[in-house]
Scaffold this motif. Structure first.
Motif, short mmCIF file in Angstrom:
data_model
loop_
_atom_site.label_atom_id
_atom_site.label_comp_id
_atom_site.label_asym_id
_atom_site.label_seq_id
_atom_site.Cartn_x
_atom_site.Cartn_y
_atom_site.Cartn_z
N ALA A 177 0.07 39.39 13.76
CA ALA A 177 -1.27 39.45 14.38
C ALA A 177 -2.30 38.76 13.48
CB ALA A 177 -1.67 40.90 14.63
N ALA A 178 -2.21 38.98 12.17
CA ALA A 178 -3.19 38.37 11.25
C ALA A 178 -3.04 36.85 11.21
CB ALA A 178 -3.01 38.97 9.85
N LEU A 179 -1.80 36.38 11.21
CA LEU A 179 -1.57 34.92 11.20
C LEU A 179 -2.06 34.29 12.51
CD1 LEU A 179 1.92 34.90 9.46
CD2 LEU A 179 -0.13 33.73 8.60
N LYS A 180 -1.79 34.99 13.60
CA LYS A 180 -2.21 34.49 14.91
C LYS A 180 -3.73 34.42 14.98
CE LYS A 180 -0.87 35.03 19.64
NZ LYS A 180 -0.57 35.98 20.69
N LYS A 181 -4.38 35.47 14.47
CA LYS A 181 -5.84 35.53 14.48
C LYS A 181 -6.43 34.37 13.67
CE LYS A 181 -9.60 38.77 13.77
NZ LYS A 181 -10.02 39.36 12.49
N ALA A 182 -5.73 33.98 12.61
CA ALA A 182 -6.21 32.86 11.78
C ALA A 182 -5.87 31.50 12.41
CB ALA A 182 -5.60 32.98 10.38
N GLY A 183 -5.23 31.52 13.57
CA GLY A 183 -5.01 30.28 14.31
C GLY A 183 -3.62 29.67 14.19
N TYR A 184 -2.67 30.40 13.60
CA TYR A 184 -1.33 29.85 13.41
C TYR A 184 -0.37 30.35 14.50
CZ TYR A 184 -3.50 28.76 9.01
OH TYR A 184 -4.37 28.28 8.07
N ALA A 185 0.60 29.51 14.84
CA ALA A 185 1.55 29.86 15.91
C ALA A 185 2.70 30.69 15.35
CB ALA A 185 2.08 28.59 16.55
N ILE A 186 3.01 31.79 16.01
CA ILE A 186 4.16 32.61 15.62
C ILE A 186 5.39 32.03 16.33
CG2 ILE A 186 5.16 34.93 15.56
CD1 ILE A 186 2.47 34.50 13.95
N ILE A 187 6.36 31.59 15.51
CA ILE A 187 7.55 30.95 16.07
C ILE A 187 8.62 31.99 16.36
CG2 ILE A 187 9.36 29.22 15.66
CD1 ILE A 187 6.60 27.97 15.72
N ARG A 188 8.86 32.88 15.42
CA ARG A 188 9.83 33.96 15.61
C ARG A 188 9.32 35.21 14.94
NH1 ARG A 188 14.91 32.04 17.87
NH2 ARG A 188 14.03 30.36 19.08
N PHE A 189 9.88 36.30 15.41
CA PHE A 189 9.36 37.58 15.03
C PHE A 189 10.48 38.60 15.17
CE2 PHE A 189 7.69 41.56 16.52
CZ PHE A 189 6.59 41.77 15.72
N SER A 190 10.75 39.37 14.12
CA SER A 190 11.66 40.50 14.29
C SER A 190 11.16 41.64 13.41
CB SER A 190 13.09 40.12 13.93
OG SER A 190 13.13 39.48 12.68
N ASP A 191 11.35 42.85 13.89
CA ASP A 191 10.84 44.00 13.15
C ASP A 191 11.99 44.93 12.82
OD1 ASP A 191 8.98 45.44 11.85
OD2 ASP A 191 7.74 45.86 13.60
N SER A 192 11.80 45.77 11.80
CA SER A 192 12.85 46.72 11.44
C SER A 192 12.57 48.02 12.17
CB SER A 192 12.86 46.94 9.93
OG SER A 192 11.57 47.24 9.49
#
Ligand code: MEV
Length: 318
Positions: free
Chosen positions: A303-318
């Motif tokens: 969320a923080a990276l997205k808010k700063a304008g960067y694209a989230i390419i992949r995401f996995s959570d524990s």
């Protein structure tokens, strides 16, 4: 197709598939035959090939590529040269095909897209021609394509694209690489800076500095080598505190060899501020992407990276 909303003409053909890659530790040192630790990015590239009239054509709608493939002539997209090489090696350079590629990862973002394009297209030709090529042959041909695109690749990208398994890899022992068995999907966030990183130029820049600071660079590469080896154990054991520290230290070395950028530094900083245990640039740098290890914090970091304008390419959570 998935992204354009219009059904691609050759959607009914079986697809050749390939993975992208995320390097957790050891990029650049890999070129100097040091260990590199990487995990696959599944479902990265799909390619379909079918016979055509007239001349061969390569389409990658997600990247805006739509070009003829003419033997012996370089296209404006590097992928065209890859297709021409594959067709020559498979002895079908004189025939005509439509090659359609569904790219779900961006180009030139440090995620192994060029090798994945090569592997997916080789597999699509293999399906079309009924050769039943084995993975080793596919990997070897994709490595030739990587040499064309990058000059002196370590072979890590084509390995991941072909086999799609987490690996601890070195260039000189490539044929004996064994996958690392993971007990869980590591909690990673991959985000792109949106700025292209040109692997060939980044690797050439490191080679130039290596030549004038050989002792210093050898020391750095040995340190990175040890991080990759220790990191593979931490990854296997899901010891994310240790792996995260190693990623942070590795990023420091990558900055030291001058492949980071202000933007990548900013992204790494945002990831750490929001709870990442480790964050570093991934791939060749000079632009491209970062990877962050964030057990329990992937949502916050993304969320923080997205808010700063960067694209989230992949995401996995524990
Ligand atoms: C690129 O994915 C990683 C580099 O180490 C180059 C290579 O290993 O071929 C920068």
């Amino acid at each position: 197709g998935r992204t354009t909303g219009t059904k691609a003409e050759n959607q009914d053909e079986p697809a050749g598939r390939a993975c992208g890659k995320v390097i957790l530790l050891g990029e650049h040192a890999a070129v100097y035959d040091k260990h590199v630790l990487a995990v696959p990015l599944p479902e990265a590239i799909e390619a379909r090939v079918r016979p055509a009239d007239g001349r061969s054509r390569l389409r990658i709608p997600a990247w805006g590529v739509d070009e003829p493939v003419v033997p012996g002539r370089r296209g404006s997209s590097a992928a065209v040269a890859t297709v021409a090489l594959i067709m020559r090696e498979l002895h079908v350079a004189e025939r005509h095909y439509d090659i359609e590629v569904d790219a779900r990862i961006p180009a030139a973002m440090g995620l192994g897209a060029s090798a994945a394009i090569a592997v997916a297209i080789i597999r699509a030709f293999d399906l079309q021609l009924g050769f039943r090529l084995d993975n080793r042959t596919i990997d070897t041909l994709a490595f030739e394509c990587e040499k064309l695109a990058h000059g002196t690749p370590s072979g890590i990208d084509n390995n991941l694209a072909t086999y799609g398994e987490p690996v601890l890899y070195t260039r000189s022992t490539a044929s004996r690489t064994k996958p690392i068995q993971l007990s869980e999907v590591p909690p990673l966030v991959v985000a792109s800076s949106g700025k292209r990183g040109v692997t060939k130029d980044m690797v050439a820049g490191v080679a130039k500095r290596y030549a004038s600071n050989q002792t210093l660079y050898d020391t750095i590469f040995s340190e990175i080598d040890e991080l990759s080896v220790a990191g593979s154990v931490a990854l296997r054991d899901a010891d994310y505190e240790s792996l995260g520290s190693m990623m942070n230290v590795c990023h420091g070395f990558l900055n030291a060899i001058e492949v980071s950028t202000p933007e990548l530094e900013k992204m790494v900083h945002i990831a750490r501020l929001n709870g990442a245990l480790g964050a570093k640039l991934t791939g060749a740098g000079g632009g491209g992407s970062i990877v962050a290890l964030c057990p329990g914090r992937s949502h916050d970091v993304a969320a923080a990276l997205k808010k700063a304008g960067y694209a989230i390419i992949r995401f996995s959570d524990s």
